[in-house]
Design a protein around this motif. Sequence first.
Motif, PDB file in Angstrom:
ATOM      1  N   LEU A  35       0.624  -1.247   0.148  1.00 49.31           N
ATOM      2  CA  LEU A  35       0.153  -0.436   0.370  1.00 49.31           C
ATOM      3  C   LEU A  35       0.686   0.843  -0.381  1.00 49.31           C
ATOM      4  O   LEU A  35       2.118   1.402   0.768  1.00 49.31           O
ATOM      5  CB  LEU A  35      -0.534   0.123   0.984  1.00 49.31           C
ATOM      6  N   THR A  63      -1.045  -0.525  -4.995  1.00 43.39           N
ATOM      7  CA  THR A  63      -2.011   0.202  -4.670  1.00 43.39           C
ATOM      8  C   THR A  63      -1.875   0.764  -4.019  1.00 43.39           C
ATOM      9  O   THR A  63      -1.182   1.588  -2.820  1.00 43.39           O
ATOM     10  CB  THR A  63      -3.835  -0.554  -4.135  1.00 43.39           C
ATOM     11  N   VAL A  65      -2.656   5.219  -3.548  1.00 46.64           N
ATOM     12  CA  VAL A  65      -3.777   6.390  -2.822  1.00 46.64           C
ATOM     13  C   VAL A  65      -3.526   7.019  -2.270  1.00 46.64           C
ATOM     14  O   VAL A  65      -2.947   7.606  -1.196  1.00 46.64           O
ATOM     15  CB  VAL A  65      -4.824   5.666  -1.107  1.00 46.64           C
ATOM     16  N   GLU A  79      -9.417   1.629   5.146  1.00 43.20           N
ATOM     17  CA  GLU A  79     -10.138   1.329   3.834  1.00 43.20           C
ATOM     18  C   GLU A  79      -9.581   0.050   2.906  1.00 43.20           C
ATOM     19  O   GLU A  79      -9.745  -0.695   2.172  1.00 43.20           O
ATOM     20  CB  GLU A  79     -10.654   2.624   3.070  1.00 43.20           C
ATOM     21  N   ASN A  80      -7.871   0.176   2.923  1.00 45.73           N
ATOM     22  CA  ASN A  80      -6.897  -0.816   2.377  1.00 45.73           C
ATOM     23  C   ASN A  80      -6.573  -1.240   2.526  1.00 45.73           C
ATOM     24  O   ASN A  80      -4.960  -1.403   1.591  1.00 45.73           O
ATOM     25  CB  ASN A  80      -6.274   0.324   1.141  1.00 45.73           C
TER      26      ASN A  80
END
Length: 579
Positions: A35, A63, A65, A79-80
């Motif tokens: 992340l 990912t 963000v 959320e991730n």
Amino acid sequence: MDDTSLQSMAVFVLWPFHLFGVWPFHPMDVMARVLVLVAFDVDALCACKILQYLFQCDQILYTIVPVTGKEELEKAYVENSEGVKHVIFINCGASVDVVETLQPEESVRFFICDSHRPVDVHNVFNAVQVKLLMKEEEFDELPEYDSLFRDDDSDDDSGNDSDTSERSGKRKRFDDEAIEKRRDKRIWDENRQKILFEYNQFSTYGTSASLIMFELAWKMSKDTNDLVWLAVVGVTDQYIHFKTPRDKYIDDAMALESHVARHNHRGDDEDNIISINCLKIVFDEELQLTLYRHWSLFDSICHSVNLACKFKVWTLKGQKRLHEFLAEMGMPLSQCKQKFSSMESTLRHNIKQMIQDHMTKYGLTNQDVVIPSFSAQYGYKNKLCAADYVLACVATLENIDKNKSATDNFLSALDILQRVNVASLEKAVELAKKQTQAIVTQVQTFLDMHQVISAGPFLYAFIQEGTMDVKFFAKPQCLMRLARFTLEAHCSVSRNKRARSLPLVLGAPLDGEQGTTLVIGIPPLQLDEERKNFFGKAFEQAAVSTNSRTLHDSFDSYIMEMKTEDRSKFFDALISLLN
């Protein structure tokens, strides 16, 4: 630095990062996902692109963000975070205790690549879950561990009260020891608070995140010319937005120059000829004229902080002096007011030397006019200097189009960093020009209406609700450039000898329906070489003392939101505090 020294603190400088388990992300673990939380600034954007390239080389799932503030940071993690064991923060996370804030599982590891200083002490000394991708020499002023943390024995000796009378003497001794312990702890706590206040007193910046990421790629032998350019843009972003002093910027630029030379070396034989479609980076002294290759020379001078303030172009006298300067250089006004690329080639190619030959008479120095920088060229299009690239990217990040969300703007800015997207870049340059014009127009309004006011220990100004282009200034980086331009312009016309020693607080309407204002504080010009900003702590203390409704959500502590209704009492407290 050996393995044991790495355990004492979480400072993970580049060399040990490369040598001791360097790349903690393994492509064989196909279920693993990294992340990446990225702040909304160009330096973070460039670092993110470099990291993307490294992940793609090793086929690592990730990912990305984007986060605009601390609340979004916490929300994005929640959320991730499912199934995530590694989290990377780019230009965010350093100033908050990430373990305490995010409450992760023990197996999660945080890697913080953030130029914001100071770094929260819990992040520094948490050697298990937190790794700082930073340079060790930037931690000279770090407090000692023992002055911040201690393990106390229980102070609860109340059980002695039930002892029998024959043990009263022993109980008295225990009571005396307990009192002494509490006294020592109180003194230690007071000293700790003093040390923490001094450590957190000023906001500063360290080495840019993109340069850290590039050096990591270099140590891993995965650096490319495109990655060099991303590091150049990130370092330039820090300078353009007044995060690092000129000397620090030049040091970083010179470090990158060797990489530019290595990747752009061309010999004389045919085998070394580089295709026109390849990226070419050139290191040279660059004119400090905003977007001049995409504008007219006259407009660029009028919208560049250094020269506009030296000539005072917002006055008739200043305009006359500028015309004289151009005439003395042998630059016809008709040439100066047309697009730079359309000027006569002899004038266009000699403009830098012409300005330097005539600058002394008009009170300009070489530092006002040029700075060591880089320019890039691919294809047959005009060269684009690093500063222009920064302004184009930040204008896209802070686009005021209502139909685009913050994430849309982030993705568009990432798209601009793909050098093949020339059309997107050209649109971004036009948007940057509009943003720059809005800044200069607002500065002229401040000066014409005498809206920059001295409050004693600082200057302040507020943009009126309903002002044209006011939405541009509801964005932090645009507001930063406006604040700096306003302060320089005010100091250039002020008769107050103290003006250069006074900081500036600037406010802009943020949300009319919510009744909020975005406020920024910047240090005085006199302390320009230090770039230390004390407004973060000052804003917090003034808000607490007056119960003002403020939100300190930004990763830059000197930027905050506040209820417009509380402005008066907040500023009274700020004046009293700074006096």
